[in-house]
Design a protein around this motif. Structure first.
Motif: not given
Length: 197
Positions: A126, A130, A164-166
């Motif tokens: 994970k 984010e 976490g950088i979507h």
């Protein structure tokens, strides 16, 4: 205020299309949001490639590192701190031989740190970075972005997602050595202008 991390990787200096686009984008976004820009130029080739000693240092808790491990982990700590502090990441990355420049892979190996930028969970890894936005400005001489021979753009997009950088947008000036190269650059430049105005 937005904190923008601008990462450039081309070896072509001021002649670089990816660097020109990413610089314009980072500068424009900063002006638009009253933000600040931190620039990390990977083309200086000052990053180490991860070996067993660096890997061990990066995997050791900061308080448990030896003096030598602290020195070895320092650059990774610095690169990670830049990512953590950024709200927006702008990457100017060319496609070299269908893939990512080696120095970008070196950067990735240093910032991918279990327990810091990603975590292992019962459901798999994970990302821990984010809530950030990323832009990738890409330039290539002949490789069409998104084609079967473009191994750079999907890899870098996946890697950012792993952290976490979507929210990633790709701006491409691809195939610029072709007859419509100038048009491709103009189109990418227009996209940057739209995003910053």
């Amino acid at each position: 205020m937005t904190n923008i991390l601008h990462i450039s990787a081309s070896i072509r200096g001021d002649e670089s299309v990816s660097r020109t686009l990413s610089t314009a984008l980072a500068t424009g976004l900063a002006a638009k949001t009253a933000g600040t820009v931190t620039h990390r130029d990977l083309s200086a080739n000052t990053l180490p490639y991860v070996d067993a000693a660096i890997f061990a240092a990066n995997g050791t808790a900061a308080g448990d590192r030896t003096a030598q491990q602290q020195q070895l982990a320092a650059i990774g700590d610095e690169l990670i701190a830049e990512l953590q502090a950024a709200d927006t990441i702008v990457l100017g990355v060319p496609i070299y031989n269908f893939g990512v420049p080696a120095i970008v892979k070196a950067w990735a190996d240093l910032v991918a740190r279990a327990g810091t930028t990603f975590a292992y969970t019962p459901d798999g890894p994970k990302g821990l970075l984010e809530g950030k936005k990323a832009y990738i400005t890409v330039a290539s001489g002949g490789t069409a972005v998104g084609s079967d021979i473009d191994f750079m753009t999907p890899w870098l997009t996946f890697f950012l997602g792993f952290l976490g950088i979507h929210d990633v947008k790709v701006i491409a000036a691809d195939g610029i050595m072709g007859s419509d190269g100038e048009a491709k650059i103009a189109e990418a430049t227009a996209t940057v202008h739209t995003l910053t105005n």
